[in-house]
Design an enzyme around this catalytic site. Structure first.
Site, PDB file in Angstrom:
ATOM      1  N   CYS A  24      -9.083 -13.963 -20.233  1.00  0.00           N
ATOM      2  CA  CYS A  24      -9.965 -14.705 -19.338  1.00  0.00           C
ATOM      3  C   CYS A  24     -10.648 -13.733 -18.377  1.00  0.00           C
ATOM      4  O   CYS A  24      -9.987 -13.009 -17.626  1.00  0.00           O
ATOM      5  CB  CYS A  24      -9.164 -15.753 -18.576  1.00  0.00           C
ATOM      6  SG  CYS A  24     -10.079 -16.556 -17.240  1.00  0.00           S
ATOM      7  N   CYS A  65      -9.787 -14.387 -14.731  1.00  0.00           N
ATOM      8  CA  CYS A  65      -8.432 -13.925 -14.428  1.00  0.00           C
ATOM      9  C   CYS A  65      -8.419 -12.423 -14.207  1.00  0.00           C
ATOM     10  O   CYS A  65      -7.725 -11.921 -13.315  1.00  0.00           O
ATOM     11  CB  CYS A  65      -7.480 -14.287 -15.570  1.00  0.00           C
ATOM     12  SG  CYS A  65      -7.340 -16.056 -15.891  1.00  0.00           S
ATOM     13  N   ARG A 104      13.730  12.112   1.440  1.00  0.00           N
ATOM     14  CA  ARG A 104      12.452  12.829   1.508  1.00  0.00           C
ATOM     15  C   ARG A 104      12.487  14.111   0.680  1.00  0.00           C
ATOM     16  O   ARG A 104      12.646  14.075  -0.525  1.00  0.00           O
ATOM     17  CB  ARG A 104      12.080  13.092   2.970  1.00  0.00           C
ATOM     18  CG  ARG A 104      12.064  11.833   3.832  1.00  0.00           C
ATOM     19  CD  ARG A 104      11.635  12.111   5.252  1.00  0.00           C
ATOM     20  NE  ARG A 104      10.189  12.278   5.316  1.00  0.00           N
ATOM     21  CZ  ARG A 104       9.587  13.153   6.092  1.00  0.00           C
ATOM     22  NH1 ARG A 104      10.294  13.967   6.855  1.00  0.00           N
ATOM     23  NH2 ARG A 104       8.269  13.239   6.120  1.00  0.00           N
ATOM     24  N   ASN A 157       4.171   3.762  -0.606  1.00  0.00           N
ATOM     25  CA  ASN A 157       4.895   3.510   0.649  1.00  0.00           C
ATOM     26  C   ASN A 157       5.177   2.028   0.825  1.00  0.00           C
ATOM     27  O   ASN A 157       6.260   1.632   1.266  1.00  0.00           O
ATOM     28  CB  ASN A 157       4.084   4.029   1.831  1.00  0.00           C
ATOM     29  CG  ASN A 157       4.139   5.541   1.955  1.00  0.00           C
ATOM     30  OD1 ASN A 157       4.962   6.196   1.325  1.00  0.00           O
ATOM     31  ND2 ASN A 157       3.244   6.098   2.754  1.00  0.00           N
ATOM     32  N   TRP A 199      -0.068   4.968   6.087  1.00  0.00           N
ATOM     33  CA  TRP A 199      -0.405   6.216   6.758  1.00  0.00           C
ATOM     34  C   TRP A 199      -1.906   6.492   6.673  1.00  0.00           C
ATOM     35  O   TRP A 199      -2.520   6.165   5.644  1.00  0.00           O
ATOM     36  CB  TRP A 199       0.385   7.351   6.079  1.00  0.00           C
ATOM     37  CG  TRP A 199       0.247   8.688   6.721  1.00  0.00           C
ATOM     38  CD1 TRP A 199       0.967   9.198   7.739  1.00  0.00           C
ATOM     39  CD2 TRP A 199      -0.697   9.684   6.352  1.00  0.00           C
ATOM     40  NE1 TRP A 199       0.551  10.466   8.043  1.00  0.00           N
ATOM     41  CE2 TRP A 199      -0.485  10.791   7.203  1.00  0.00           C
ATOM     42  CE3 TRP A 199      -1.710   9.765   5.390  1.00  0.00           C
ATOM     43  CZ2 TRP A 199      -1.240  11.954   7.124  1.00  0.00           C
ATOM     44  CZ3 TRP A 199      -2.460  10.912   5.309  1.00  0.00           C
ATOM     45  CH2 TRP A 199      -2.225  11.993   6.169  1.00  0.00           C
TER      46      TRP A 199
END
Length: 809
Positions: free
Chosen positions: A79, A82, A413, A491, A509
């Site tokens: 579609c 869609c 990190r 993030n 950020w």
């Protein structure tokens, strides 16, 4: 509604605890659906979009009796409308990500034949169709359809809030109250709640800011948010509110403080409230600043400026990427080899490092381009990275020194942060260098992550993002913005995950504090990014002039340490080469060439056999001439035989231990070739060697035989007939074949069966037996006979006693 909402005034009330387990189970189901999709992601959405993908296997577990409300999109992948609507649905999922414990988004592809019955079950006839399912929906529920309305993120978000406000019983246990608060409720709030902060958002009746912020803070503890209308004049007058919307903080000490933000809008309120002291995401332990000073990580904590980029992070990323992550691939070939070449090429062209690092990257790039093989071993790449070619002023520091990317714990990190920072820097440097290909850095990053990045789930998510929109990048500036936007998508997806460092939460950020001009507000109150200001910030933040060189090892020390390492490595290689040569030399000496032993034995036999035959022939001719020879007396013991006899192995139970043979040989040929000379020599020696006690025995003289005097002792001996000599020779051959040795007790000489009886007992079926063997056999026979006799007597007496008992009346 007021009664229901009063019960849900706080997440810490008793009713919330009754539904906690069900809410937890529902959250786990949704998380599993997001993380591990049950079907192939062939539709318009993937698990990276934070949308629950419904299938026949999970539709009932997700929709029926769920503790959270769900909004489901029924679509068809063919579609066009869609397809055009799918980006808005993805943005909505990211926008209301913090609302998940109360409401979540799902989607199902009705174009899939397996999903067809599900779409028919819920009465879907057109696409896209949106349906709202209340919490704790029944199995026969078909959901509430969304009427015609706005299909943008803001309009859909407001529609969901309206559906939540009209939610039927039971209320979603994780959902906070969305109705307005009165002055009486605020005055008594801290008597029934133990939170540290109460945020009051004053707004007009048609504003959704208060309810949106309430749901944004849904997953945070020690804070509660209430909506206060402008018509609540007593409370408005008490706080002196003049701006709508505006936010005030109310504390248990009955003090009020206005929350100062850059713009009076939802995004700025949410960001500021989430960072209030003591406010934590649910399930996270409070960060303790003293832990950082006490060094909870492997390395000593290094103070740093969060608004700057450190060269130590970039060099640490290079070390981990090139020396550790690539080392997991011993052989690099095909697509991976192409990815490595693009990665090294981009680093050599755009990495803004120190001269020694840039020189090494350029030398590795040159070496890599000169490789014409279809595959590459990592060991050869490691040699190039270690600069074994001794390129002048070229070195890559070993080890990691995380500064701006260090985490509060070793698993937070570090390398992922360094990788994002590295590619941000490369996109900016490519623009500064006026690169020709706007996708050069992005494609290098994409191929490296796809082929080598250790987190395979992360690589899949990044690949999905790249397939979705990387092709739209047409300029170097849009490449910078594309990477920035995808970093923020990651993030958003990882916010609240176990990998999030509580000291460094995942945010959109740059933050308003870091770049105030990057943030803006539309007329509708929606947050927006100022792209021009954002580009200016990215160019400045990741420029080579803005990089800090703190905590770096000096170049002179780096080069000196590399030289020492190369010298030590060269010495180690020389020692290893020397040890290898010594091992090969020892092996060559220990293992003679094949066939050498057989050749030596054949030569010895060839030399012994003619000598023995010549000796026997000479004896025979001497006897024929008169029975006199030049041989010494028969009692003289030949030295050669004694020495040969002393080297033979002792017998074990009368059997000689034969050395292992390397191959099977024919017995007859072995006897003829190997033992013929020895048998003849032993027979000749036996002819001239007799025991002393045999010499003392008197025998009848044979006819025609004369007595002779021995030259040494003058004793007479009886000459032996040639027939006896041949008989002894045959006997000796038989005994040698059977391995039978008998040593003289006094002299160790070979004993040639002087007694007929002894000869009969000691040899049976061509197998020799010693006196000890015969003695042991006799002893064992006697013992076994005694045991049998004892057993017979025992059972006989036992039978007699049993008969006697039976005979008693």
């Amino acid at each position: 509604m007021a009664r229901r909402c009063c019960r849900a005034t706080s997440r810490f009330t008793g009713e919330i605890y009754t539904h906690f387990r069900e809410s937890f189970i529902s959250t786990i189901v949704i998380f599993v659906c997001l993380t591990f999709p049950f079907t192939t992601e062939a539709g318009l959405y993937t698990a990276s979009d934070q949308i629950v993908i419904l299938t026949p296997d999970n539709v009932d577990s997700v929709l029926v009796n769920s503790t959270a409300a769900l909004v489901v999109e029924f679509y068809a992948s063919w579609c066009g409308h869609c397809i055009a609507f799918s980006p808005e649905w993805k943005r909505l999922a990211r926008d209301i990500k913090e609302w998940k414990p109360a409401v979540d988004l799902a989607a199902i592809d009705c174009a899939n034949e397996d999903n067809g019955p599900i779409c028919s079950r819920f009465g879907v006839k057109g696409y896209p169709t949106l349906k709202f399912f209340h919490a704790y929906s029944k199995p026969d529920s078909k959901g509430q359809g969304f009427r015609e309305g706005p299909r943008d993120v803001r309009g859909l978000r407001h529609k969901i809030i309206e559906k939540m406000e009209t939610h039927e019983e039971p209320w979603p246990p994780a959902c906070p109250p969305l109705e307005t608060a009165s002055k009486a409720e605020i005055d008594n709030f801290f008597e029934t709640n133990s939170v540290e902060h109460l945020a009051l958002i004053f707004e007009t009746s048609n504003s959704y800011v208060g309810r949106e912020v309430t749901l944004d803070l849904l997953q945070y503890e020690n804070i509660a948010v209430r909506r206060v209308l402008r018509t609540e004049e007593a409370l408005v007058a008490k706080l002196g509110v003049t701006d709508f919307p505006s936010c005030y903080l109310y504390y248990p000490s009955r003090n009020f403080t206005r929350l100062h933000v850059q713009n009076e809008a939802r995004t700025f309120y949410t960001y500021a409230l989430q960072r209030l002291p003591g406010v934590l995401r649910a399930g996270n332990s409070p960060p303790v600043t003293s832990d950082l000073l006490k060094n909870t990580t492997e390395d000593q904590w290094r103070p740093f400026n969060r608004s700057r980029v450190y060269m130590a992070d970039l060099e640490s990323t290079l070390h981990y990427s090139l020396r550790l992550e690539l080392a997991a691939h011993p052989v690099i070939k095909g697509e991976a080899l192409s990815a490595l070449q693009r990665y090294i090429s981009v680093l050599a062209k755009y990495f803004p490092g120190r001269p020694v690092v840039r020189n090494l990257l350029k030398s590795v790039d040159t070496w890599l381009k000169g490789q014409n093989d279809t595959e590459l071993s990592y060991s050869s790449l490691r040699d190039a990275l270690d600069n074994i070619a001794e390129v002048p002023d070229a070195a890559l520091p070993e080890g990691v020194r995380w500064v701006g990317c260090q985490g509060s714990m070793p698993h937070f990190r570090r390398y992922p942060c360094g990788m994002w920072t590295l590619f941000h820097v490369l996109t900016v440097q490519a623009e500064e260098a006026a690169g020709k290909d706007p996708q050069e850095v992005l494609q290098a990053m994409r191929s490296y992550v796809h082929s080598f990045f250790g987190c395979r789930a992360c690589a899949t998510h990044f690949e999905n993002m790249a397939k979705d929109s990387m092709s739209h990048v047409g300029t170097l500036s849009t490449a910078m913005l594309w990477l920035w936007s995808r970093h923020n998508h990651v993030n958003n997806r990882l916010a609240g995950a176990l990998s999030e460092d509580p000291h460094f939460p995942k945010i959109q950020w740059p933050s308003p504090e870091l770049c105030p001009s990057c943030h803006g507000v539309k007329k509708s109150g929606e947050h927006t990014w100022n792209q021009e200001e954002l580009l200016t910030f990215l160019r400045s933040h990741f420029s080579s002039e803005h990089l800090l060189s703190d905590y770096l090892e000096k170049e002179a020390q780096l080069l000196s340490r590399q030289k020492e390492s190369l010298v030590a490595r060269q010495q180690e290689n020389e020692q290893e080469t020397k040890r290898g040569a010594e091992r090969r030399a020892r092996a060559a000496l220990a293992e003679p060439p094949p066939g050498q032993e057989e050749e030596e034995e054949d030569e010895e036999e060839a030399q012994e056999e003619p000598a023995a035959e010549e000796e026997v022939d000479q004896r025979a001719r001497g006897e024929q001439q008169g029975g006199k020879t030049s041989e010494p007396p028969t009692w003289v013991k030949p030295e050669a035989d004694v020495s040969r006899q002393s080297q033979r192995r002792p017998s074990i139970v009368g059997l000689k231990l034969r050395p292992p043979q390397e191959e099977i040989v024919d017995l007859d040929s072995f006897v003829n070739q190997h033992y013929k000379a020895k048998a003849l020599r032993a027979a000749a020696a036996g002819f001239s060697r007799v025991k002393r006690r045999t010499l003392q025995r008197q025998e009848e003289p044979q006819p025609g035989a004369g007595l002779e005097k021995g030259p040494g002792l003058g004793l007479g001996v009886q000459p032996v007939e040639p027939e006896d000599l041949l008989g002894q020779r045959k006997t000796l051959q038989k005994r040698i074949l059977t391995g039978q040795y008998t040593g003289s007790e006094e002299e160790g000489a070979l004993e040639m069966y002087p007694h007929p009886n002894k000869r009969r007992w000691m040899s049976f079926l061509s197998v020799g037996f010693s006196r000890l063997d015969i003695s042991l056999c006799v002893l064992l026979y006697i013992l076994s006979s005694m045991c049998l006799l004892a057993m017979y007597l025992f059972f006989k007496n036992r039978l007699r006693l049993r008969r006697a008992k039976v005979a008693l009346p």
